[in-house]
Design a protein around this motif. Structure first.
Motif, PDB file in Angstrom:
ATOM      1  N   VAL A  43       0.809  -1.222   0.000  1.00 32.28           N
ATOM      2  CA  VAL A  43       0.000   0.000   0.000  1.00 32.28           C
ATOM      3  C   VAL A  43       0.846   1.278   0.000  1.00 32.28           C
ATOM      4  CG1 VAL A  43      -1.667   1.363   1.319  1.00 32.28           C
ATOM      5  CG2 VAL A  43      -2.027  -1.087   1.010  1.00 32.28           C
ATOM      6  N   PRO A  44       1.807   1.443   0.936  1.00 34.05           N
ATOM      7  CA  PRO A  44       2.609   2.681   0.916  1.00 34.05           C
ATOM      8  C   PRO A  44       3.402   2.835  -0.375  1.00 34.05           C
ATOM      9  CG  PRO A  44       2.928   1.483   2.976  1.00 34.05           C
ATOM     10  CD  PRO A  44       2.212   0.561   2.050  1.00 34.05           C
ATOM     11  N   ILE A  47       1.215   4.175  -3.168  1.00 32.11           N
ATOM     12  CA  ILE A  47       0.963   5.613  -3.053  1.00 32.11           C
ATOM     13  C   ILE A  47       2.166   6.411  -3.570  1.00 32.11           C
ATOM     14  CG2 ILE A  47       0.560   7.507  -1.434  1.00 32.11           C
ATOM     15  CD1 ILE A  47      -0.911   5.450   0.360  1.00 32.11           C
ATOM     16  N   SER A  48       3.345   6.055  -3.060  1.00 37.03           N
ATOM     17  CA  SER A  48       4.552   6.766  -3.502  1.00 37.03           C
ATOM     18  C   SER A  48       4.834   6.494  -4.977  1.00 37.03           C
ATOM     19  CB  SER A  48       5.754   6.333  -2.657  1.00 37.03           C
ATOM     20  OG  SER A  48       5.560   6.645  -1.301  1.00 37.03           O
ATOM     21  N   LEU A  51       2.866   8.693  -7.376  1.00 28.06           N
ATOM     22  CA  LEU A  51       3.389  10.062  -7.402  1.00 28.06           C
ATOM     23  C   LEU A  51       4.673  10.139  -8.229  1.00 28.06           C
ATOM     24  CD1 LEU A  51       3.577  13.002  -6.421  1.00 28.06           C
ATOM     25  CD2 LEU A  51       4.712  12.140  -4.355  1.00 28.06           C
ATOM     26  N   THR A 109       8.745   6.537   0.886  1.00 26.94           N
ATOM     27  CA  THR A 109       7.932   5.348   1.119  1.00 26.94           C
ATOM     28  C   THR A 109       8.137   4.798   2.524  1.00 26.94           C
ATOM     29  OG1 THR A 109       8.089   4.815  -1.230  1.00 26.94           O
ATOM     30  CG2 THR A 109       7.308   3.079   0.224  1.00 26.94           C
ATOM     31  N   VAL A 112       6.131   7.126   4.784  1.00 25.19           N
ATOM     32  CA  VAL A 112       4.690   6.911   4.647  1.00 25.19           C
ATOM     33  C   VAL A 112       4.277   5.577   5.270  1.00 25.19           C
ATOM     34  CG1 VAL A 112       2.834   6.508   2.986  1.00 25.19           C
ATOM     35  CG2 VAL A 112       4.463   8.360   2.602  1.00 25.19           C
TER      36      VAL A 112
END
Length: 263
Positions: A43-44, A47-48, A51, A109, A112
């Motif tokens: 998951v983290p 997200i990173s 981006l 990462t 996060v």
């Protein structure tokens, strides 16, 4: 035990380098045995990854304009030499962006996903007999230290990236030697970054990490370069990051002379 007393495996540098790369494979093996941690660990990175993918795609889109902006002195050159110079400039920009991007991706990462990756790292150590000398560190204090150390590593890597960027303009050398040096530099800093959690659990900071990994540099480089190359593959960072955290726990234990086989 101080860093100077850490004994490296009795093998050649190449063997230790390959052994370090093998720690990443072992990290994969240990990580995939916990499906719940697999899901949390991705998951983290997702997200990173989204981006950074957008940022890198933007860079690629404008790389020709950036190459022209960096080489205004070539505007009056004939077409062929100007084109060759700007191709080299574009490759240098992309190369340095990849180096800095991989390292900052890891830092972002890890920040996060700190609770998730801490769980993965600690689970690996539990399978190996626990964490000798464990120190209880409050979450916010751990996160703050992690961010500070990560920023320090990123700043150093960016400074190293400047001469590599300049060397990227050198014909042949810029397209052969520089990528190899970049992978080695990136691998070293990735190894330093990824072993942060196991060292924090023992109350040890960045200088301790640096000293311990330096005592067996080929192993640390083997692990770091393997992770670096995987991170360059599209979506590789997203899929490999949790396994890299697991492998880093093994690397940390080995650098500290602790048990690395499951009991």
């Amino acid at each position: 035990m101080n860093a100077s007393r850490t004994v490296a495996p009795v093998t050649g540098a190449v063997g230790r380098f390959l052994g370090g790369a093998g720690l990443l494979l072992r990290g994969f093996g240990m990580y995939v045995r916990s499906p719940k941690l697999m899901l949390l660990g991705v998951v983290p990175a997702l997200i990173s990854g989204a981006l950074y993918l957008a940022l890198f795609a933007t860079l690629i889109y404008f790389v020709d304009d950036l190459a022209a902006w960096l080489t205004p002195f070539a505007d009056d050159w004939s077409t062929t030499p100007r084109g060759l110079l700007r191709v080299a400039a574009g490759l240098a920009v992309v190369g340095v962006a990849a180096l800095v991007g991989v390292l900052t991706f890891t830092a972002v990462t890890l920040a996060v996903g700190d609770p998730f990756y801490e769980a993965i790292s600690e689970r690996v150590e539990d399978r190996l007999g626990g964490t000798p000398g464990k120190v209880d560190v409050p979450f916010w204090a751990s996160l703050r230290r992690s961010i500070v150390d990560s920023l320090r590593l990123v700043a150093i890597s960016a400074l190293i990236g400047v001469p590599l960027f300049a060397a990227g303009f050198i014909p042949l050398v810029g397209q052969t030697v520089v990528p190899v040096v970049g992978a080695a530099v990136g691998g070293w800093f990735l190894a330093l970054e990824l072993v942060g959690a196991p060292f924090y659990r023992r109350g040890m900071r960045l200088p301790d990490r640096r000293a311990r990994l330096r005592a067996d540099r080929p192993t640390a480089l083997g692990f770091g370069v393997a992770v670096f190359l995987c991170f360059l593959i599209p979506l590789g960072a997203v899929l490999v990051m949790p396994a890299a955290v697991a492998g880093a726990a093994l690397l940390a234990r080995r650098s500290l002379g602790q048990h690395v086989e499951e009991r």
